[in-house]
Scaffold this motif. Structure first.
Motif, PDB file in Angstrom:
ATOM      1  N   LEU A  40       5.884  -2.045   8.372  1.00 33.45           N
ATOM      2  CA  LEU A  40       5.581  -0.619   8.340  1.00 33.45           C
ATOM      3  C   LEU A  40       6.865   0.150   8.056  1.00 33.45           C
ATOM      4  O   LEU A  40       7.856   0.025   8.781  1.00 33.45           O
ATOM      5  CB  LEU A  40       4.985  -0.206   9.686  1.00 33.45           C
ATOM      6  N   GLY A  44       4.698   5.381   6.442  1.00 32.54           N
ATOM      7  CA  GLY A  44       3.944   4.613   7.436  1.00 32.54           C
ATOM      8  C   GLY A  44       4.499   4.852   8.832  1.00 32.54           C
ATOM      9  O   GLY A  44       3.756   4.887   9.816  1.00 32.54           O
ATOM     10  N   VAL A  74       0.591  -7.286   4.986  1.00 33.69           N
ATOM     11  CA  VAL A  74       0.546  -5.927   4.438  1.00 33.69           C
ATOM     12  C   VAL A  74       1.938  -5.310   4.462  1.00 33.69           C
ATOM     13  O   VAL A  74       2.653  -5.420   5.462  1.00 33.69           O
ATOM     14  CB  VAL A  74      -0.435  -5.058   5.259  1.00 33.69           C
ATOM     15  N   ILE A 119       0.845  -1.191   0.000  1.00 37.02           N
ATOM     16  CA  ILE A 119       0.000   0.000   0.000  1.00 37.02           C
ATOM     17  C   ILE A 119       0.884   1.247   0.000  1.00 37.02           C
ATOM     18  O   ILE A 119       1.711   1.427   0.909  1.00 37.02           O
ATOM     19  CB  ILE A 119      -0.918   0.017   1.243  1.00 37.02           C
ATOM     20  N   TRP A 144      -3.683   4.330   5.664  1.00 41.81           N
ATOM     21  CA  TRP A 144      -2.830   3.879   6.777  1.00 41.81           C
ATOM     22  C   TRP A 144      -3.673   3.397   7.960  1.00 41.81           C
ATOM     23  O   TRP A 144      -3.462   2.296   8.480  1.00 41.81           O
ATOM     24  CB  TRP A 144      -1.933   5.049   7.165  1.00 41.81           C
ATOM     25  N   ALA A 182      -5.588   0.181   7.045  1.00 43.75           N
ATOM     26  CA  ALA A 182      -4.713  -0.986   6.945  1.00 43.75           C
ATOM     27  C   ALA A 182      -4.264  -1.457   8.330  1.00 43.75           C
ATOM     28  O   ALA A 182      -4.280  -2.656   8.627  1.00 43.75           O
ATOM     29  CB  ALA A 182      -3.506  -0.664   6.076  1.00 43.75           C
ATOM     30  N   THR A 220       2.108  -7.055   9.445  1.00 48.13           N
ATOM     31  CA  THR A 220       2.408  -5.847   8.672  1.00 48.13           C
ATOM     32  C   THR A 220       3.879  -5.463   8.759  1.00 48.13           C
ATOM     33  O   THR A 220       4.497  -5.566   9.823  1.00 48.13           O
ATOM     34  CB  THR A 220       1.552  -4.674   9.207  1.00 48.13           C
ATOM     35  N   LEU A 237       3.213  -1.639   4.231  1.00 43.29           N
ATOM     36  CA  LEU A 237       2.532  -0.347   4.325  1.00 43.29           C
ATOM     37  C   LEU A 237       3.525   0.803   4.435  1.00 43.29           C
ATOM     38  O   LEU A 237       4.309   0.848   5.387  1.00 43.29           O
ATOM     39  CB  LEU A 237       1.616  -0.385   5.568  1.00 43.29           C
ATOM     40  N   LEU A 261       3.885   6.335   0.407  1.00 45.86           N
ATOM     41  CA  LEU A 261       2.498   6.584   0.835  1.00 45.86           C
ATOM     42  C   LEU A 261       2.202   8.074   0.982  1.00 45.86           C
ATOM     43  O   LEU A 261       1.078   8.507   0.756  1.00 45.86           O
ATOM     44  CB  LEU A 261       2.236   5.863   2.170  1.00 45.86           C
TER      45      LEU A 261
END
Ligand code: B4P
Ligand code: MG
Length: 280
Positions: free
Chosen positions: A129, A133, A101, A36, A117, A120, A127, A103, A107
């Protein structure tokens, strides 16, 4: 600083730590990564994370990004399933299909990035990050999924701790441990001699990598590698150790053609060989 080769977790940096794929393996069993990110002007970051997840062996990789990135991404890498999402409603069904994910790459911190954010993180999936993020986490603290890897570079680590980049670099062990404790997360503090800190405070140090890696997109690639490993069954700390090691060793192989001019995309071929236990 201690070297990973003397640390009890050294074996986690060895690709041999990756489980062998069974003969009847199918894509559904090798993780569905959802990357993402990719706001206006930074679509390349999320694409690099997604491609790295594919080359690490993820079964399926989807990308949730700005609509404007989709055509180019599908044309350049048709194995990716890229969709334009304008907000949480469009993201929800993608989260329902994902197992891990990734992330943050590209972004941004606009209302668009912030909305994706929160949606998710609240899904609670394992995840990784990274990038914005992490910057959003600093700006607006929020509960994190139980299985979480944070991958700050020293600048992002400083922001998370409210100290300068120089303070982080002056005692990288303390900074890494403090972030792991504060966020109950596995932390990769990137840079020369990346540290991997477990949520209990165990630390491994990566002995590989080179200054050629100081170029745009290298961090995004690492994010995709760690997510790809988590999708294939690695626990967060194992995925972080193994991922950092694979990333740095792939970069060392790629840098045989020269450190200057090394591109993040150059890591993908040696990464594939290393992840399969082949001589790169
Ligand atoms: P951003 O502008 O946010 O950079 P980015 O988009 O996150 O870049 P990318 O995702 O490609 O790379 P990343 O660093 O995530 O921030 C850059 C700014 O942060 C700098 O201008 C600086 O202010 C600060 N900063 C970042 N790193 C710093 C450092 N080491 N010392 C001081 N300030 C720093 O990921 C890069 C990847 O390459 C990581 O895996 C990293 O471990 C590896 N790598 C980079 N240089 C390496 C080296 N010399 N040796 C081994 N590995 C290296
Ligand atoms: Mg980065």
């Amino acid at each position: 600083p201690r070297n990973i080769l003397e640390a009890p977790d050294a074996r986690l940096l060895e690709p041999a730590g990756l489980p062998r794929r069974p003969r009847d393996s199918h894509k559904g069993g090798n993780g569905h990564i959802l990357a993402i990110g990719g706001d206006h002007g930074t679509g390349g970051a999320v694409r690099m994370a997604a491609e790295a997840a594919l080359r690490t062996g993820a079964g399926l990789v989807s990308v949730a990004t700005r609509e404007e990135n989709v055509v180019a991404m599908n044309a350049a890498r048709p194995e990716l399933m890229a969709r334009g999402v304008n907000g949480p409603q469009a993201l929800q069904p993608m989260l329902q299909k994902a197992s891990v994910v990734a992330l943050g790459p590209g972004l941004g911190q606009s209302a668009w990035g912030h909305a994706l954010w929160t949606t998710a993180l609240d899904a609670g999936l394992p995840t990784v990050l990274d990038a914005d993020g992490l910057n959003l986490l600093h700006a607006a603290p929020r509960p994190l999924p139980a299985r979480i890897v944070l991958t700050p570079h020293p600048g992002e680590a400083g922001r998370l701790l409210g100290v300068s980049t120089a303070d982080v670099q002056a005692d990288r062990f303390a900074a890494g441990r403090e972030i792991a404790k504060r966020y109950r997360a596995v932390v990769v503090l990137k840079g020369n001699g990346s540290l991997i800190v477990s949520s209990e405070g165990a630390v491994a140090v990566c002995p590989w990598g080179n200054p050629g890696m100081a170029s745009g997109g290298m961090g995004d690639t690492l994010t995709g590698i760690i997510a790809g490993l988590m999708g294939q069954g690695c626990e967060p700390y194992e995925a972080a150790c193994l991922g950092v090691g694979l990333h740095a060793r792939a970069a060392d192989v790629a840098a045989r053609a020269g450190e200057r001019g090394l591109l993040a995309g150059d890591l993908l071929d040696p990464l594939r060989r290393l992840v399969n236990g082949l001589d790169a």
